[in-house]
Design an enzyme around this catalytic site. Structure first.
Site, short mmCIF file in Angstrom:
data_model
loop_
_atom_site.label_atom_id
_atom_site.label_comp_id
_atom_site.label_asym_id
_atom_site.label_seq_id
_atom_site.Cartn_x
_atom_site.Cartn_y
_atom_site.Cartn_z
CE LYS A 17 -1.30 5.21 4.00
NZ LYS A 17 -0.75 4.23 3.04
N GLY A 41 -5.98 -0.30 4.32
CA GLY A 41 -5.69 -1.36 5.28
C GLY A 41 -4.42 -0.96 5.99
CD GLN A 188 -6.95 5.35 0.09
OE1 GLN A 188 -7.39 6.42 0.47
NE2 GLN A 188 -7.37 4.22 0.64
CB VAL A 417 14.76 -1.90 11.08
CG1 VAL A 417 15.66 -0.80 10.54
CG2 VAL A 417 14.62 -1.79 12.60
P1 GDP Z 1 -0.28 1.25 5.29
O1 GDP Z 1 -1.48 0.99 4.46
O2 GDP Z 1 0.56 2.36 4.74
O3 GDP Z 1 -0.58 1.47 6.74
O4 GDP Z 1 0.63 -0.06 5.19
P2 GDP Z 1 0.10 -1.60 5.31
O5 GDP Z 1 -0.17 -1.88 6.73
O6 GDP Z 1 -0.96 -1.86 4.31
O7 GDP Z 1 1.38 -2.37 4.78
C1 GDP Z 1 2.61 -2.29 5.40
C2 GDP Z 1 3.01 -3.70 5.86
O8 GDP Z 1 4.38 -3.70 6.22
C3 GDP Z 1 2.28 -4.16 7.09
O9 GDP Z 1 2.15 -5.55 7.05
C4 GDP Z 1 3.21 -3.73 8.23
O10 GDP Z 1 3.06 -4.53 9.40
C5 GDP Z 1 4.54 -3.99 7.60
N1 GDP Z 1 5.63 -3.10 8.03
C6 GDP Z 1 5.58 -1.78 8.34
N2 GDP Z 1 6.82 -1.30 8.56
C7 GDP Z 1 7.67 -2.34 8.39
C8 GDP Z 1 9.09 -2.47 8.45
O11 GDP Z 1 9.84 -1.53 8.69
N3 GDP Z 1 9.60 -3.71 8.17
C9 GDP Z 1 8.81 -4.78 7.86
N4 GDP Z 1 9.41 -5.94 7.60
N5 GDP Z 1 7.46 -4.69 7.81
C10 GDP Z 1 6.91 -3.49 8.05
P1 IMO Z 2 -3.70 2.15 2.21
O1 IMO Z 2 -4.32 3.26 3.03
C1 IMO Z 2 -2.82 0.48 -1.70
C2 IMO Z 2 -5.71 1.25 -4.89
C3 IMO Z 2 -6.44 0.04 -5.43
C4 IMO Z 2 -6.67 0.49 -6.87
C5 IMO Z 2 -6.95 1.98 -6.71
C6 IMO Z 2 -8.42 2.36 -6.65
O2 IMO Z 2 -3.73 0.83 2.86
O3 IMO Z 2 -2.34 2.56 1.75
P2 IMO Z 2 -10.33 2.09 -4.82
O4 IMO Z 2 -10.87 0.88 -4.15
O5 IMO Z 2 -9.73 3.09 -3.88
O6 IMO Z 2 -11.28 2.72 -5.77
O7 IMO Z 2 -9.11 1.53 -5.73
O8 IMO Z 2 -6.32 2.36 -5.49
N1 IMO Z 2 -5.79 1.44 -3.42
C7 IMO Z 2 -4.80 1.17 -2.57
N2 IMO Z 2 -3.60 0.60 -2.79
N3 IMO Z 2 -3.15 0.89 -0.46
C8 IMO Z 2 -4.34 1.49 -0.24
O9 IMO Z 2 -4.67 2.02 0.95
C9 IMO Z 2 -5.24 1.61 -1.32
N4 IMO Z 2 -6.49 2.11 -1.43
C10 IMO Z 2 -6.80 2.02 -2.73
O10 IMO Z 2 -5.66 -1.12 -5.36
O11 IMO Z 2 -5.50 0.34 -7.60
MG MG Z 3 -2.39 -0.59 3.45
#
Ligand code: GDP
Ligand code: IMO
Ligand code: MG
Length: 432
Positions: A17, A41, A188, A417
């Protein structure tokens, strides 16, 4: 019609996201985080720098945007101050002009964190331990502290946050009424939503598009587009049902992380291990297929560093997510991670006690019994991270995307990608 767009997670969180918000924020005047707290995160990779955001909207990376932490969020004041300072250390500007904090957001206290870390239910769910559930609990039983009251205090944190705190609903609505581009950043994912997710293995807030309205004070008639972000496969951190999981939670927890392997093995040693993993995955070993996705996708939590459970794309859950969010389009991320596989599977139905269904199951217990019905598609070997238009993709990747679009039931608007901002293929069919 208002120039508004809600970005939501279509799966179990971590769909990318942050990356999609950052990409689309180029056009945005305002970016609003509407739910959750620093359990999130969100990673943004731009200009060779990696930014990890937990509570501040991803729009902060770009200049001249207004970023709002909405009333639906829960905020740990110390974590927020740390995050502001870290971003400034990385050369960004964070001030009262580009960051506004809702006075109605709730404060996460030390006690919330302690309760979250120690309770048996938190352990079973595998929460992030950030105090999220206990804080929302206090909000609902009306014993919580709002940010507006917190900043009346004399502590250093209260004083330093005070200038950032406002009634945000009017600022957001004024921007919408003035025709500004307002982007709502979900945290989430749909399947972690407290009402519509796999309860009790969920977070404590409404992460779906409906949560954007409540978490910001904007009415439903003001929303133009809802974009669901999906990984090209699935991941989940923490406990709970995961029908398309490859391997299982305990095997995933025990394996060596990519970071550890890179530390222990030479570069060639790591490449050799990766090649071996590819061979075993293509021999059909399910756990190894999941391991390969973890290795190639670097699937470790942004907030807790936990290895993420991995699995095939769940089309049943995705179609459900499209409906409960009213998605108008989808963004597919991490398509590059599916390389090196001879075959890729998509779950198109579940078998429950031998009976086939295309409907998602709401109860965690029922869902844990679902056996996925898969369609198999050809994979590709190539590194596709250099693709900048759909035509640059191999035929197998195009076919896979075509099938994903049918299964989700909404048009794909963006393909990602790679983690970098430029590693994005917009398909030119969004209104935004
Ligand atoms: P969010 O919580 O939905 O914002 O996603 P996170 O940042 O927790 O996890 C997504 C991970 O995938 C991060 O390390 C991004 O840098 C990485 N990422 C996002 N889009 C892509 C993609 O298209 N390809 C690859 N290889 N990594 C990506
Ligand atoms: P982003 O925004 C992935 C999961 C936790 C656990 C459950 C409840 O980065 O996509 P909490 O601490 O919210 O009470 O935990 O939800 N969880 C996530 N998993 N990405 C997240 O956020 C999450 N935020 C909470 O691992 O299973
Ligand atoms: Mg995340």
């Amino acid at each position: 019609m208002a120039n508004t767009l809600i970005i939501v997670g279509g799966q179990f969180g971590d769909e990318g996201k942050g990356k999609i918000v950052d990409f689309l924020a180029e056009k945005a005047d305002m970016i609003v985080r509407y739910s959750g707290g620093n359990n999130a995160g969100h990673t943004v990779v731009s200009g060779g720098e990696t930014f990890k955001l937990h509570i501040i909207p991803s729009g902060i990376i770009r200049k001249n945007k207004v970023n709002i932490i909405g009333n639906g969020t829960v905020v740990n004041p110390d974590v927020l101050v740390d995050e502001m300072e870290n971003l400034e250390k990385m050369g960004l500007t964070v001030n009262e002009k580009n960051l506004i904090l809702s006075s109605a957001a709730h404060v996460i206290s030390e006690r919330h964190i302690m309760d979250d870390s120690s309770s048996a239910s938190s352990k079973m769910i595998g929460t992030t331990g950030r105090g999220i559930g206990p804080c929302y609990c206090d909000k609902v039983v009306r014993t919580g502290t709002r940010i507006g009251d917190f900043v009346k205090g004399k502590s250093g944190t209260a004083v330093s946050l005070r200038p950032f705190v406002k009634d945000t609903y009017s600022i957001i609505n004024d921007a919408i009424d003035a025709g500004k581009h307002v982007l709502f950043e979900g945290a989430q994912g749909t399947l972690l939503d407290v009402d519509h997710g796999t309860y009790p293995f969920v977070t404590s807030s409404n992460s779906i598009a409906g949560g954007a309205l409540i978490g910001s004070g904007v009415g439903p008639t003001k929303i133009r587009e809802v974009c669901g972000v999906f990984k090209a496969y699935s991941t989940r951190v923490g406990g709970g049902p995961f029908p398309t999981e490859l391997g299982n939670e305990s095997m995933t927890k025990e394996e060596d992380s990519v970071d550890m392997l890179r530390k222990e093995l030479s570069a060639e040693g790591f490449e050799r291990l990766l090649r071996k993993t590819v061979i075993k995955a293509n021999e059909g070993d399910a756990y190894t297929q999941g391991r390969l996705l973890r290795m190639q996708g670097y699937e470790y939590g942004t907030t807790t560093s936990r290895p993420r459970r991995t699995g095939w794309f769940d089309g049943v859950a995705a179609r459900y997510a499209a409906r409960v969010n009213g998605m108008t389009c989808a963004a597919i991320t991490k398509l590059d991670v599916l390389r090196n596989l001879d075959k890729i599977k998509i779950c198109v139905a579940y078998l429950i006690n031998g009976k086939q269904t295309g409907n998602f199951l709401l109860g965690a217990e029922e869902l844990s019994k679902a056996v996925p019905v898969y369609e198999e598609m050809s994979g590709w070997k190539e590194d596709i991270s250099k693709a900048r238009k759909a035509d640059d993709l191999p035929a197998a990747a195009k076919n896979y995307l075509g099938r994903l679009q049918q299964v989700i039931g909404v048009p794909i608007g963006i393909i990602s990608v790679g983690a970098g901002r430029e590693e994005t293929i917009p398909l030119g069919n969004m209104l935004w």
